[in-house]
Design an enzyme around this catalytic site. Structure first.
Site, PDB file in Angstrom:
ATOM      1  CD  GLU A 126      11.059  56.995 -50.610  1.00  0.00           C
ATOM      2  OE1 GLU A 126      12.129  57.639 -50.641  1.00  0.00           O
ATOM      3  OE2 GLU A 126      10.899  55.933 -51.233  1.00  0.00           O
ATOM      4  CE1 TYR A 145      10.822  68.232 -51.334  1.00  0.00           C
ATOM      5  CE2 TYR A 145       9.692  67.042 -49.597  1.00  0.00           C
ATOM      6  CZ  TYR A 145      10.857  67.473 -50.180  1.00  0.00           C
ATOM      7  OH  TYR A 145      12.061  67.150 -49.609  1.00  0.00           O
TER       8      TYR A 145
END
Length: 149
Positions: free
Chosen positions: A103, A115
Protein backbone atom coordinates in the site's frame (compact mmCIF):
# COMPACT_ATOMS: atom_id res chain seq x y z
CA UNK A 1 26.42 2.21 -0.04
CA UNK A 2 26.28 -1.22 1.58
CA UNK A 3 23.03 -3.24 1.35
CA UNK A 4 22.55 -6.08 3.81
CA UNK A 5 20.09 -7.90 6.03
CA UNK A 6 18.93 -5.91 9.07
CA UNK A 7 20.37 -6.97 12.44
CA UNK A 8 18.92 -6.35 15.91
CA UNK A 9 21.61 -3.75 16.59
CA UNK A 10 20.25 -1.70 13.64
CA UNK A 11 16.82 -1.24 15.23
CA UNK A 12 17.61 1.96 17.15
CA UNK A 13 18.73 3.74 13.99
CA UNK A 14 15.87 2.26 11.94
CA UNK A 15 13.25 3.31 14.53
CA UNK A 16 14.76 6.81 14.69
CA UNK A 17 14.52 7.09 10.90
CA UNK A 18 10.94 5.79 11.05
CA UNK A 19 10.13 8.58 13.57
CA UNK A 20 11.56 11.21 11.20
CA UNK A 21 9.58 10.04 8.19
CA UNK A 22 6.19 8.65 9.18
CA UNK A 23 3.26 10.30 10.94
CA UNK A 24 2.34 7.01 12.67
CA UNK A 25 5.75 5.37 13.14
CA UNK A 26 6.50 1.83 14.19
CA UNK A 27 8.13 1.34 17.59
CA UNK A 28 11.47 -0.33 18.26
CA UNK A 29 9.53 -3.31 19.61
CA UNK A 30 7.48 -3.59 16.42
CA UNK A 31 10.68 -3.73 14.37
CA UNK A 32 12.23 -6.26 16.75
CA UNK A 33 9.11 -8.45 16.61
CA UNK A 34 9.13 -8.31 12.81
CA UNK A 35 12.85 -9.01 12.61
CA UNK A 36 12.41 -12.06 14.86
CA UNK A 37 9.59 -13.41 12.69
CA UNK A 38 10.97 -16.11 10.37
CA UNK A 39 8.47 -15.06 7.68
CA UNK A 40 9.92 -11.59 7.23
CA UNK A 41 12.90 -10.14 5.43
CA UNK A 42 14.38 -6.76 6.37
CA UNK A 43 17.17 -5.06 4.49
CA UNK A 44 19.08 -1.88 5.28
CA UNK A 45 21.17 0.53 3.25
CA UNK A 46 24.20 1.60 5.26
CA UNK A 47 26.85 4.20 4.57
CA UNK A 48 29.78 4.01 6.95
CA UNK A 49 28.02 3.36 10.29
CA UNK A 50 24.75 5.15 9.45
CA UNK A 51 21.54 3.47 8.30
CA UNK A 52 20.28 5.52 5.33
CA UNK A 53 17.27 3.39 4.43
CA UNK A 54 15.42 0.16 5.06
CA UNK A 55 12.80 -2.09 3.56
CA UNK A 56 10.72 -4.94 4.99
CA UNK A 57 8.46 -7.63 3.62
CA UNK A 58 6.14 -10.22 5.18
CA UNK A 59 6.04 -13.59 3.44
CA UNK A 60 2.92 -15.73 3.25
CA UNK A 61 3.54 -18.72 0.99
CA UNK A 62 3.85 -17.32 -2.55
CA UNK A 63 2.77 -13.77 -1.61
CA UNK A 64 4.90 -11.05 -0.08
CA UNK A 65 3.58 -7.83 1.44
CA UNK A 66 6.01 -4.94 1.63
CA UNK A 67 5.55 -3.38 5.05
CA UNK A 68 8.09 -0.54 5.11
CA UNK A 69 10.26 1.39 2.71
CA UNK A 70 12.11 4.45 3.96
CA UNK A 71 15.14 6.53 3.00
CA UNK A 72 16.62 9.48 4.89
CA UNK A 73 15.44 12.76 3.38
CA UNK A 74 18.95 13.92 2.49
CA UNK A 75 19.70 10.60 0.74
CA UNK A 76 16.62 10.49 -1.50
CA UNK A 77 16.82 10.53 -5.30
CA UNK A 78 20.07 8.57 -5.22
CA UNK A 79 18.58 5.18 -6.13
CA UNK A 80 18.65 3.78 -2.59
CA UNK A 81 14.95 2.85 -2.38
CA UNK A 82 15.06 1.26 -5.83
CA UNK A 83 18.12 -0.77 -4.92
CA UNK A 84 16.56 -1.90 -1.63
CA UNK A 85 13.37 -2.94 -3.42
CA UNK A 86 15.20 -4.83 -6.18
CA UNK A 87 17.24 -6.70 -3.58
CA UNK A 88 14.07 -7.37 -1.54
CA UNK A 89 12.24 -8.73 -4.59
CA UNK A 90 15.19 -11.05 -5.34
CA UNK A 91 15.36 -12.29 -1.73
CA UNK A 92 11.59 -12.88 -1.66
CA UNK A 93 11.77 -14.82 -4.93
CA UNK A 94 14.46 -17.08 -3.40
CA UNK A 95 11.91 -17.94 -0.69
CA UNK A 96 9.27 -18.91 -3.28
CA UNK A 97 7.36 -15.63 -3.50
CA UNK A 98 5.79 -15.01 -6.92
CA UNK A 99 3.58 -12.00 -6.17
CA UNK A 100 4.26 -8.91 -4.06
CA UNK A 101 1.79 -6.29 -2.88
CA UNK A 102 2.02 -3.03 -0.99
CA UNK A 103 0.00 0.00 0.00
CA UNK A 104 1.17 3.53 -0.73
CA UNK A 105 -0.35 6.94 0.02
CA UNK A 106 -2.30 8.19 -2.97
CA UNK A 107 -0.35 11.48 -2.78
CA UNK A 108 3.11 9.85 -2.70
CA UNK A 109 3.78 10.32 -6.40
CA UNK A 110 7.54 9.74 -6.12
CA UNK A 111 7.03 6.32 -4.51
CA UNK A 112 4.25 5.39 -6.94
CA UNK A 113 6.51 6.27 -9.87
CA UNK A 114 9.33 4.11 -8.45
CA UNK A 115 7.00 1.18 -7.85
CA UNK A 116 5.65 1.43 -11.39
CA UNK A 117 9.22 1.45 -12.80
CA UNK A 118 9.80 -1.77 -10.86
CA UNK A 119 6.73 -3.40 -12.45
CA UNK A 120 4.04 -2.79 -9.83
CA UNK A 121 0.57 -1.87 -11.03
CA UNK A 122 -2.49 -0.45 -9.28
CA UNK A 123 -5.13 -3.04 -8.47
CA UNK A 124 -7.24 -1.30 -5.84
CA UNK A 125 -7.78 1.43 -3.27
CA UNK A 126 -8.16 1.24 0.52
CA UNK A 127 -10.32 4.21 1.45
CA UNK A 128 -9.06 6.29 4.40
CA UNK A 129 -6.37 3.70 5.13
CA UNK A 130 -3.80 6.19 6.42
CA UNK A 131 -4.09 8.49 9.42
CA UNK A 132 -2.41 11.81 10.18
CA UNK A 133 -3.45 12.95 7.62
CA UNK A 134 -6.26 10.67 6.61
CA UNK A 135 -5.76 9.49 3.06
CA UNK A 136 -6.53 6.65 0.68
CA UNK A 137 -3.96 3.97 -0.03
CA UNK A 138 -3.36 2.61 -3.50
CA UNK A 139 -2.91 -1.16 -3.55
CA UNK A 140 -0.12 -2.11 -5.93
CA UNK A 141 0.90 -5.59 -7.05
CA UNK A 142 3.88 -7.04 -8.87
CA UNK A 143 2.95 -10.46 -10.16
CA UNK A 144 5.02 -13.28 -11.55
CA UNK A 145 8.41 -12.42 -10.05
CA UNK A 146 11.29 -14.84 -10.37
CA UNK A 147 14.77 -15.32 -8.96
CA UNK A 148 16.27 -13.88 -12.15
CA UNK A 149 14.88 -10.35 -11.51
Amino acid sequence: MDYRFMKPEDISQVAALEQEIFSVPWTKQAFLDSLNNPDTIYLVAQEEEKICGYCGIYLLYEVGEISNVAVKAEKRNQGIAGCLLKKMIAEAAKKGVSDIMLEVRESNLAAISLYQKLGFSKEGIRRNYYEKPQENALILWKRGISITE
